[in-house]
Design an enzyme around this catalytic site. Sequence first.
Site, PDB file in Angstrom:
ATOM      1  N   ASP A  27      -6.619  34.672  20.498  1.00 26.32           N
ATOM      2  CA  ASP A  27      -7.391  34.560  21.738  1.00 26.32           C
ATOM      3  C   ASP A  27      -7.344  33.132  22.295  1.00 26.32           C
ATOM      4  O   ASP A  27      -6.715  32.240  21.711  1.00 26.32           O
ATOM      5  CB  ASP A  27      -8.835  35.015  21.440  1.00 26.32           C
ATOM      6  CG  ASP A  27      -9.467  35.756  22.605  1.00 26.32           C
ATOM      7  OD1 ASP A  27      -9.029  35.557  23.751  1.00 26.32           O
ATOM      8  OD2 ASP A  27     -10.419  36.525  22.366  1.00 26.32           O
ATOM      9  N   ASP A  29     -10.993  41.195  30.310  1.00 29.30           N
ATOM     10  CA  ASP A  29     -11.347  42.320  29.435  1.00 29.30           C
ATOM     11  C   ASP A  29     -11.611  43.613  30.211  1.00 29.30           C
ATOM     12  O   ASP A  29     -12.290  43.619  31.232  1.00 29.30           O
ATOM     13  CB  ASP A  29     -12.606  41.960  28.627  1.00 29.30           C
ATOM     14  CG  ASP A  29     -12.322  40.838  27.642  1.00 29.30           C
ATOM     15  OD1 ASP A  29     -11.194  40.298  27.654  1.00 29.30           O
ATOM     16  OD2 ASP A  29     -13.228  40.502  26.874  1.00 29.30           O
TER      17      ASP A  29
HETATM   18  C1  GLA Z   1     -12.067  37.967  24.403  1.00 32.71           C
HETATM   19  C2  GLA Z   1     -10.920  38.984  24.334  1.00 32.71           C
HETATM   20  C3  GLA Z   1     -11.480  40.326  23.917  1.00 32.71           C
HETATM   21  C4  GLA Z   1     -12.170  40.212  22.572  1.00 32.71           C
HETATM   22  C5  GLA Z   1     -13.257  39.162  22.640  1.00 32.71           C
HETATM   23  C6  GLA Z   1     -13.854  38.879  21.272  1.00 32.71           C
HETATM   24  O1  GLA Z   1     -12.962  38.260  25.414  1.00 32.71           O
HETATM   25  O2  GLA Z   1     -10.275  39.068  25.564  1.00 32.71           O
HETATM   26  O3  GLA Z   1     -10.452  41.303  23.874  1.00 32.71           O
HETATM   27  O4  GLA Z   1     -11.223  39.877  21.602  1.00 32.71           O
HETATM   28  O5  GLA Z   1     -12.750  37.924  23.147  1.00 32.71           O
HETATM   29  O6  GLA Z   1     -14.799  37.873  21.309  1.00 32.71           O
END
Ligand code: GLA
Length: 407
Positions: free
Chosen positions: A159, A214
């Site tokens: 990430d 997301d």
């Molecule tokens: C980010 C990613 C998500 C998830 C969260 C976890 O927002 O894009 O897919 O992995 O972190 O904290």
Amino acid sequence: MKRKTTLLAGLFLLMLAAGTAAAQVKPLTDSLYEALAPTPPMGWNSWNKFGCNVSEELIKGVADAMVESGLKDAGYEYVVIDDCWQVSRDENGNIVCDPERFPSGMKALADYVHSKGLKFGLYSCAGSYTCQGRPGSKGHQFQDALQYARWGVDYLKYDWCSSDGQNARAAYQTMSEAIKAAGRPIVLSICEWGENEPWRWGEGIGHLWRVTPDIRAVYNGVFDWGGVGVLQCIDADADLYPYAGPGHWNDAEMLEVGNGEMTLDEQITHFSMWCMLAAPLMCGNDLRNMDRQTKEILTNKEVIAVNQDRLGRQAIRFMDMGEREIWAKPLADGEIAVCFMNRGETPWKLSYNWLDQTMYFARDVNFRKYEYTVRDLWKHKDICTSKDRLEATIAPHGVLMVRLRVR
Ligand code: GLA
């Protein structure tokens, strides 16, 4: 004197052992690394449904369910724990997993997942902290990759929170070098939400890269902070087809089939389009408690075959008529998958003449090249040939997905 000799011999043996252990780490070659995802990865990830509520018990249950529900047979293999499995670093800087939620440790859990014939994945972050404030890997990349290799990790979602001005390409390159140096084949999922256009530099560094913020389980709307619905994911991915291919995929986000507020038609559209887009198929629902419809969507082998086609081409938006779109994905052996998608609020009464195609033959989409049998991939039925008109009614937010088979 004798004591001294014994001590020296002991020391020698110890050095020999350390030398042997070090020699055992054989770096992964670039070509082996790049060959890790010849088709879009398929599996499950904890985040969409469980957030930080992850545990050893959950992961074991999901691995069991992946096998028992038929998902493994349908091609799903990775079981990935997203954020929140990690709590700290020990005095040597090694990453430590939550001892309450993972009392047997990651090695034992990976062994369990492997014993089911599946693969095991973890999450980390290029910054100092993950998006949930857990320890990230900045400054520990090589140490972490070695630890993952020792645990038996097969997939790393990496990430981009608290990345603090790092250069994205360099940061992901560092982690890919760390993985190669650790010597274990690990698929690297680049998750920087499309902010630094990873499709331009991700090939060879990672195997898939997110192209959006997301996802949220709504079809048309915008939810929460920065969340996107299924349609926004599709639109963000639409023009990126030249960048997808064996070993490197545009990641349209994890699946929301079986979660949230979507109707049955919307979920079928979501799954069909991810398959058309050659997107990784990471389920995001509770595999232990699936209704029949969810299971049927996720295990539709004819639709999955379009996703996993060995040519590895991403669909193009072949015709855009506002609320009505026709997508086409060239497949191996001259076949073509076609998806008619109704974004609108009224039924689409379709009467399509394949032979009318006169304008656009780019990227191997030519409905007149061969004579085809047209097969409905949700009804599992041949419905006409490419010499006939295709007559159908497509529900609002629904699709008709067909495969053109050379006759
Ligand atoms: C980010 C990613 C998500 C998830 C969260 C976890 O927002 O894009 O897919 O992995 O972190 O904290």
